[in-house]
Design a protein around this motif. Structure first.
Motif, PDB file in Angstrom:
ATOM      1  N   ARG A   1       0.007   5.823  -0.102  1.00  0.00           N
ATOM      2  CA  ARG A   1      -1.022   6.949   0.288  1.00  0.00           C
ATOM      3  C   ARG A   1      -0.054   8.074  -0.206  1.00  0.00           C
ATOM      4  NH1 ARG A   1      -4.178  10.263   4.989  1.00  0.00           N
ATOM      5  NH2 ARG A   1      -1.910  11.039   5.446  1.00  0.00           N
TER       6      ARG A   1
ATOM      7  N   GLN B   1      -5.333   6.935  -1.513  1.00  0.00           N
ATOM      8  CA  GLN B   1      -4.980   5.771  -0.862  1.00  0.00           C
ATOM      9  C   GLN B   1      -5.014   4.375  -1.811  1.00  0.00           C
ATOM     10  OE1 GLN B   1      -3.852   5.170   2.541  1.00  0.00           O
ATOM     11  NE2 GLN B   1      -3.502   3.099   1.808  1.00  0.00           N
TER      12      GLN B   1
ATOM     13  N   SER C   1       0.827  -1.171  -0.105  1.00  0.00           N
ATOM     14  CA  SER C   1       0.062   0.046   0.160  1.00  0.00           C
ATOM     15  C   SER C   1       1.018   1.309   0.006  1.00  0.00           C
ATOM     16  CB  SER C   1      -0.919   0.042   1.300  1.00  0.00           C
ATOM     17  OG  SER C   1      -1.694  -1.029   1.150  1.00  0.00           O
TER      18      SER C   1
ATOM     19  N   SER D   1      -0.266  12.142  -1.430  1.00  0.00           N
ATOM     20  CA  SER D   1      -0.993  13.460  -1.154  1.00  0.00           C
ATOM     21  C   SER D   1      -0.766  14.551  -1.927  1.00  0.00           C
ATOM     22  CB  SER D   1      -0.189  13.870   0.486  1.00  0.00           C
ATOM     23  OG  SER D   1      -0.615  12.745   1.366  1.00  0.00           O
TER      24      SER D   1
ATOM     25  N   TYR E   1      -6.041  13.304  -1.017  1.00  0.00           N
ATOM     26  CA  TYR E   1      -5.300  11.910  -0.786  1.00  0.00           C
ATOM     27  C   TYR E   1      -5.664  10.674  -1.799  1.00  0.00           C
ATOM     28  CZ  TYR E   1      -4.561  14.276   3.736  1.00  0.00           C
ATOM     29  OH  TYR E   1      -4.097  15.293   4.634  1.00  0.00           O
TER      30      TYR E   1
END
Length: 129
Positions: free
Chosen positions: A19, A82, A17, A21, A80
């Motif tokens: 994330r 994800q 994973s 921004s 964001y």
């Protein structure tokens, strides 16, 4: 004019994973409809996710639906992305995009890159073992 700065890219193993921004400045953040796009070498820039000004509507292509989630924090002027269950085919430069829209379009989402007139510089995401 809206300035967009992406961060959070990197190298990740398949199944991992990340994330991303994107910090925005220059216009009132709540007036922006926002999106994420990606571009792999030799390929067209493709739609990844979009979110409305209200934050209540989102849109994704089938290729990432159920794995990626877009969100926004109006207090932090940040959007964001994800990304979960990453695959090697997710490898690309990821771009944040924004467009100022009137309040009447508060719930609209935009999946076409031609709907956006402000772009970040991109952040590289590499999914590889």
């Amino acid at each position: 004019q809206v300035q967009l700065v992406e961060s959070g890219g990197g190298l990740v193993l398949p199944g991992g994973s990340l994330r991303l921004s994107c910090a925005a400045s220059g216009r009132t953040f709540s007036s922006l409809a926002l999106g994420w796009f990606r571009q792999a070498p030799g390929k067209e820039r493709e739609f990844v996710a979009a979110i409305s000004q209200s934050g209540l509507r989102t849109d994704y292509p089938d290729s990432v639906k159920g794995r990626f989630a877009i969100s926004r924090d109006n207090a932090k002027n940040t959007v964001y992305l994800q990304m979960n269950s990453l695959k090697p085919e997710d490898t690309a430069v990821y771009y944040c995009a924004a467009v100022v829209r009137p309040a009447a379009y508060y719930s609209s989402v935009y999946s076409s890159r031609y709907s956006y007139d402000n772009w970040g510089q991109g952040t590289q995401v590499t999914v590889s073992s």
